[in-house]
Motif scaffolding. Structure first.
Motif, PDB file in Angstrom:
ATOM      1  N   SER A 173     -64.353  48.309  10.687  1.00  0.00           N
ATOM      2  CA  SER A 173     -64.626  47.809  11.576  1.00  0.00           C
ATOM      3  C   SER A 173     -64.333  46.641  12.602  1.00  0.00           C
ATOM      4  O   SER A 173     -65.150  45.943  12.798  1.00  0.00           O
ATOM      5  N   ILE A 174     -62.684  46.111  11.881  1.00  0.00           N
ATOM      6  CA  ILE A 174     -61.800  45.461  13.178  1.00  0.00           C
ATOM      7  C   ILE A 174     -62.162  45.363  14.306  1.00  0.00           C
ATOM      8  O   ILE A 174     -62.194  44.503  15.440  1.00  0.00           O
ATOM      9  N   GLU A 175     -62.003  46.670  14.933  1.00  0.00           N
ATOM     10  CA  GLU A 175     -62.302  47.167  16.162  1.00  0.00           C
ATOM     11  C   GLU A 175     -63.068  47.083  17.006  1.00  0.00           C
ATOM     12  O   GLU A 175     -63.371  46.940  17.825  1.00  0.00           O
ATOM     13  N   VAL A 176     -64.523  47.107  15.784  1.00  0.00           N
ATOM     14  CA  VAL A 176     -65.693  46.746  16.845  1.00  0.00           C
ATOM     15  C   VAL A 176     -65.889  44.895  16.530  1.00  0.00           C
ATOM     16  O   VAL A 176     -66.760  44.980  17.441  1.00  0.00           O
ATOM     17  N   PHE A 177     -66.053  44.473  15.762  1.00  0.00           N
ATOM     18  CA  PHE A 177     -65.913  43.234  15.606  1.00  0.00           C
ATOM     19  C   PHE A 177     -65.257  42.901  16.523  1.00  0.00           C
ATOM     20  O   PHE A 177     -65.674  42.128  17.762  1.00  0.00           O
ATOM     21  N   SER A 178     -63.685  43.197  17.317  1.00  0.00           N
ATOM     22  CA  SER A 178     -63.117  42.393  18.219  1.00  0.00           C
ATOM     23  C   SER A 178     -63.488  43.095  19.341  1.00  0.00           C
ATOM     24  O   SER A 178     -63.366  41.952  20.175  1.00  0.00           O
ATOM     25  N   THR A 179     -64.261  43.951  19.403  1.00  0.00           N
ATOM     26  CA  THR A 179     -64.695  43.978  20.692  1.00  0.00           C
ATOM     27  C   THR A 179     -66.118  44.550  21.028  1.00  0.00           C
ATOM     28  O   THR A 179     -66.117  44.859  22.170  1.00  0.00           O
ATOM     29  N   PHE A 196     -49.496  37.303   4.933  1.00  0.00           N
ATOM     30  CA  PHE A 196     -49.729  36.790   6.349  1.00  0.00           C
ATOM     31  C   PHE A 196     -50.086  38.384   6.819  1.00  0.00           C
ATOM     32  O   PHE A 196     -49.310  39.210   7.493  1.00  0.00           O
ATOM     33  N   SER A 197     -51.437  38.375   7.023  1.00  0.00           N
ATOM     34  CA  SER A 197     -52.373  39.360   8.050  1.00  0.00           C
ATOM     35  C   SER A 197     -52.487  38.965   9.027  1.00  0.00           C
ATOM     36  O   SER A 197     -53.903  38.844   9.406  1.00  0.00           O
ATOM     37  N   PRO A 198     -52.566  38.524  10.734  1.00  0.00           N
ATOM     38  CA  PRO A 198     -52.641  38.233  11.329  1.00  0.00           C
ATOM     39  C   PRO A 198     -54.091  39.223  12.101  1.00  0.00           C
ATOM     40  O   PRO A 198     -54.590  38.065  13.355  1.00  0.00           O
ATOM     41  N   GLY A 199     -54.284  40.045  12.070  1.00  0.00           N
ATOM     42  CA  GLY A 199     -54.930  41.067  12.559  1.00  0.00           C
ATOM     43  C   GLY A 199     -56.367  40.707  11.929  1.00  0.00           C
ATOM     44  O   GLY A 199     -57.796  41.876  12.158  1.00  0.00           O
ATOM     45  N   ASP A 200     -56.120  40.257  10.827  1.00  0.00           N
ATOM     46  CA  ASP A 200     -57.666  40.473  10.379  1.00  0.00           C
ATOM     47  C   ASP A 200     -58.374  38.856  10.650  1.00  0.00           C
ATOM     48  O   ASP A 200     -57.574  38.276  11.597  1.00  0.00           O
ATOM     49  N   GLY A 201     -59.986  38.424  10.542  1.00  0.00           N
ATOM     50  CA  GLY A 201     -60.634  37.663  10.948  1.00  0.00           C
ATOM     51  C   GLY A 201     -61.255  37.214  10.589  1.00  0.00           C
ATOM     52  O   GLY A 201     -61.657  37.207   9.246  1.00  0.00           O
ATOM     53  N   ASN A 202     -62.287  36.506  11.192  1.00  0.00           N
ATOM     54  CA  ASN A 202     -63.928  36.205  10.632  1.00  0.00           C
ATOM     55  C   ASN A 202     -64.859  35.938  11.466  1.00  0.00           C
ATOM     56  O   ASN A 202     -64.620  35.843  12.703  1.00  0.00           O
ATOM     57  N   ALA A 203     -66.083  36.080  11.233  1.00  0.00           N
ATOM     58  CA  ALA A 203     -67.144  36.491  12.395  1.00  0.00           C
ATOM     59  C   ALA A 203     -68.446  36.288  11.682  1.00  0.00           C
ATOM     60  O   ALA A 203     -68.940  35.816   9.740  1.00  0.00           O
ATOM     61  N   SER A 204     -69.528  35.132  12.379  1.00  0.00           N
ATOM     62  CA  SER A 204     -70.569  35.258  11.757  1.00  0.00           C
ATOM     63  C   SER A 204     -71.779  36.290  10.852  1.00  0.00           C
ATOM     64  O   SER A 204     -71.933  37.406  11.914  1.00  0.00           O
ATOM     65  N   PRO A 205     -72.122  36.493   9.599  1.00  0.00           N
ATOM     66  CA  PRO A 205     -72.866  37.475   9.321  1.00  0.00           C
ATOM     67  C   PRO A 205     -73.745  37.283  10.102  1.00  0.00           C
ATOM     68  O   PRO A 205     -74.480  39.027  10.571  1.00  0.00           O
ATOM     69  N   GLU A 255     -72.091  37.535  21.444  1.00  0.00           N
ATOM     70  CA  GLU A 255     -70.865  36.712  20.548  1.00  0.00           C
ATOM     71  C   GLU A 255     -71.775  36.965  19.026  1.00  0.00           C
ATOM     72  O   GLU A 255     -72.856  36.060  18.467  1.00  0.00           O
ATOM     73  N   LEU A 256     -70.319  37.039  18.466  1.00  0.00           N
ATOM     74  CA  LEU A 256     -70.441  37.199  17.291  1.00  0.00           C
ATOM     75  C   LEU A 256     -69.740  36.005  16.238  1.00  0.00           C
ATOM     76  O   LEU A 256     -69.205  35.672  15.069  1.00  0.00           O
ATOM     77  N   GLU A 257     -68.899  34.937  17.655  1.00  0.00           N
ATOM     78  CA  GLU A 257     -68.298  33.937  16.865  1.00  0.00           C
ATOM     79  C   GLU A 257     -67.179  34.691  15.508  1.00  0.00           C
ATOM     80  O   GLU A 257     -66.249  33.624  14.867  1.00  0.00           O
ATOM     81  N   TRP A 258     -66.704  35.730  15.899  1.00  0.00           N
ATOM     82  CA  TRP A 258     -65.199  36.392  16.096  1.00  0.00           C
ATOM     83  C   TRP A 258     -64.540  35.621  16.327  1.00  0.00           C
ATOM     84  O   TRP A 258     -63.742  35.275  17.194  1.00  0.00           O
ATOM     85  N   THR A 259     -63.223  35.756  14.569  1.00  0.00           N
ATOM     86  CA  THR A 259     -62.009  34.697  15.672  1.00  0.00           C
ATOM     87  C   THR A 259     -61.051  35.594  14.945  1.00  0.00           C
ATOM     88  O   THR A 259     -61.201  36.115  12.990  1.00  0.00           O
ATOM     89  N   GLN A 260     -59.551  36.051  15.371  1.00  0.00           N
ATOM     90  CA  GLN A 260     -59.151  37.257  14.721  1.00  0.00           C
ATOM     91  C   GLN A 260     -57.959  35.896  14.677  1.00  0.00           C
ATOM     92  O   GLN A 260     -56.331  35.717  15.417  1.00  0.00           O
ATOM     93  N   GLY A 295     -69.222  47.219   6.495  1.00  0.00           N
ATOM     94  CA  GLY A 295     -70.669  47.809   7.228  1.00  0.00           C
ATOM     95  C   GLY A 295     -70.035  48.200   8.700  1.00  0.00           C
ATOM     96  O   GLY A 295     -70.856  49.738   8.524  1.00  0.00           O
ATOM     97  N   PRO A 296     -69.813  47.889   9.588  1.00  0.00           N
ATOM     98  CA  PRO A 296     -69.300  49.074  10.770  1.00  0.00           C
ATOM     99  C   PRO A 296     -68.641  49.967  10.699  1.00  0.00           C
ATOM    100  O   PRO A 296     -69.416  50.813  10.824  1.00  0.00           O
ATOM    101  N   GLY A 297     -67.956  50.118   9.870  1.00  0.00           N
ATOM    102  CA  GLY A 297     -67.351  51.591   9.208  1.00  0.00           C
ATOM    103  C   GLY A 297     -67.563  52.231   8.641  1.00  0.00           C
ATOM    104  O   GLY A 297     -67.882  53.281   9.269  1.00  0.00           O
ATOM    105  N   LEU A 298     -68.441  51.211   7.514  1.00  0.00           N
ATOM    106  CA  LEU A 298     -69.068  51.934   7.004  1.00  0.00           C
ATOM    107  C   LEU A 298     -70.795  52.759   7.498  1.00  0.00           C
ATOM    108  O   LEU A 298     -70.775  54.273   7.357  1.00  0.00           O
ATOM    109  N   GLY A 299     -71.224  52.001   8.636  1.00  0.00           N
ATOM    110  CA  GLY A 299     -71.813  52.861   9.287  1.00  0.00           C
ATOM    111  C   GLY A 299     -71.983  53.739  10.119  1.00  0.00           C
ATOM    112  O   GLY A 299     -72.504  54.701  10.302  1.00  0.00           O
TER     113      GLY A 299
END
Ligand SMILES: Cc1cc2nc3c(=O)[nH]c(=O)nc-3n(C[C@H](O)[C@H](O)[C@H](O)COP(=O)(O)OP(=O)(O)OC[C@H]3O[C@@H](n4cnc5c(N)ncnc54)[C@H](O)[C@@H]3O)c2cc1C
Length: 388
Positions: free
Chosen positions: A71-77, A145-154, A85-90, A349-353
């Motif tokens: 999912s992180i690969e999908v959101f971040s790219t 601390f896990s710097p690769g995680d992040g957030n986005a607008s659902p 624009e998903l407002e993704w922030t890592q 969601g994305p990984g499971l989709g």
């Protein structure tokens, strides 16, 4: 003479939420004729729009780690690949420890997380204060601390998946609740709604908090119970906080709580009530804000000057062990369950989709079998997820 008429779909997805919408995109992208039915007026009107947008791969089990890494690969790219624009922030996740109990738990989990190659480390208090200078330093022991995680607008994310799904040929019918399955000789051959009936070779239950009722229509009992959680958003302020902060200490009336500063400057936060509040009530309460504010100010006194703009209440679709339920129903053919996402459906969601699309098209990728074993609808439900 069949009860339904054409058009026939390869797959019907029940629910255009955090799971059903990305699943529809990957199903349609795989060339499957896909119909999504949702009782709401547009995508994401169930639990998805109540989520605060946290996305992490730092879980305690292989299945969720693998799905969320993808999912992180999908959101971040996504922006680069599709332009939205998903407002993704890592900006990472920090699990803080102010007591030896939490330090021990987090360090134990760290061993497991490291074996999956996750980018996560223990930072002692001085190092952690460099990452989050506004944390209360009194009694702070440190944190992961896990710097690769992040957030986005659902909502932005779901609308982006929706547009791409439609572009790939998926159909969405809104304001159309599935009321029954059509079952012939032990096989689901379609669904009924107040507007008509639709035939398909496969039906996916992605109905979120209503998943149990939907499964029961086919005689399948999926142990998913809605659990009420409240959240809030403040006014927007200049950036001062990077990672999502999670405090897993219990306190009277609550378990963990978590907060972060969104891309657009607001602090967004929520808390896990303890004991859980079972039910499907989505009206906010007057208990939530005083309870969570006390805890927030305890770890970040600087927040005392920020104004809260809105609170809301949504539902976690909970399972007895805190892990999602994914797999084919055994009681009836033609039903795939993608339910019980608990507090992590947006990030899953994305990984499971993609996994659901592989299952529907009869293909598989490395690791799918193990994921499906862990998330099997027929497991014992005897364990307990440590980072719910
Ligand atoms: C306060 C709060 C904060 C959260 N924060 C996060 C977070 O930071 N990160 C994260 O990953 N998750 C978070 N979550 C959890 C997340 O919102 C859920 O896990 C996720 O939305 C569940 O996805 P879903 O697709 O299973 O359900 P939903 O997104 O609810 O989608 C289910 C859909 O099915 C539809 N439906 C139901 N029954 C029928 C029917 N019979 N016919 C047709 N349609 C039907 C509904 O209308 C709904 O649109 C949070 C939840 C809450 C409440």
């Amino acid at each position: 003479m069949p009860e339904y008429s054409v058009p026939a779909y390869d797959v019907i997805v029940i629910g255009a939420g955090s799971v059903g919408t990305p699943a529809a995109f990957y199903l349609a992208k795989a060339g499957l004729k896909t119909l999504v039915l949702d009782g709401g007026a547009s995508v994401g009107q169930g639990s998805n729009k109540k989520a605060i947008g946290g996305i992490r791969a730092t879980h305690s089990d292989t299945a969720k780690i693998r799905l969320c890494l993808r999912s992180i690969e999908v959101f971040s790219t996504w922006k680069e690949v599709y332009g939205d624009e998903l407002e993704w922030t890592q900006s990472g996740y920090v699990f803080i420890a102010y007591r030896p109990e939490e330090e021990r738990t987090l360090k134990e989990l760290l061993q497991v997380q490291k074996t999956f190659g996750l980018n996560i480390d223990w930072l002692d208090a001085p190092a952690l204060l460099k990452v989050i200078p506004d944390l209360n330093p009194d009694s702070l022991l440190g944190g992961t601390f896990s710097p690769g995680d992040g957030n986005a607008s659902p909502l932005l994310a779901l609308h982006a998946f929706y547009r791409q799904a439609v572009a790939c040929g998926a159909e969405f019918h809104f304001n159309e609740t599935v009321t029954d399955f059509i079952i012939q000789k032990g096989r689901i051959t379609g669904v009924r709604t107040p507007c008509g009936h639709y035939a398909a070779g496969l039906v996916i239950n992605a109905a979120g908090a209503a998943a149990r009722q939907v499964s029961l229509l086919a005689g399948v009992d999926s142990p998913v119970t809605p659990d009420c959680h409240e959240a809030a958003i403040t006014e927007a302020v200049a950036r001062f906080l990077e990672p999502m902060v999670v405090d897993i200490r219990p306190a009277p009336g609550s378990a963990n709580y978590y907060f972060y500063q969104h891309y657009t400057g607001q602090i967004v936060f929520c808390i896990t009530p303890r004991p859980p509040i079972w039910g499907d009530h989505t009206e906010e309460t007057s208990d939530f804000l005083p309870m969570v504010s006390r805890r927030l100010l305890g770890v970040m006194p600087r927040l005392k000057n920020i104004r809260v703009r809105r609170t809301w209440r949504g539902l976690y679709p909970m399972t007895p062990d805190g892990f999602p339920i994914v797999g084919k129903a055994q009681e009836v053919d033609g039903l795939l369950l993608a339910v019980g996402m608990c507090g992590q459906g947006f990030m899953l969601g994305p990984g499971l989709g993609e996994l659901l699309a592989r299952m529907a098209s009869g293909s598989s990728a490395a690791g799918d079998e193990e994921i499906l074993q862990i998330l099997s609808p027929y497991r014992a439900f005897s364990g307990q997820e440590k980072l719910k």
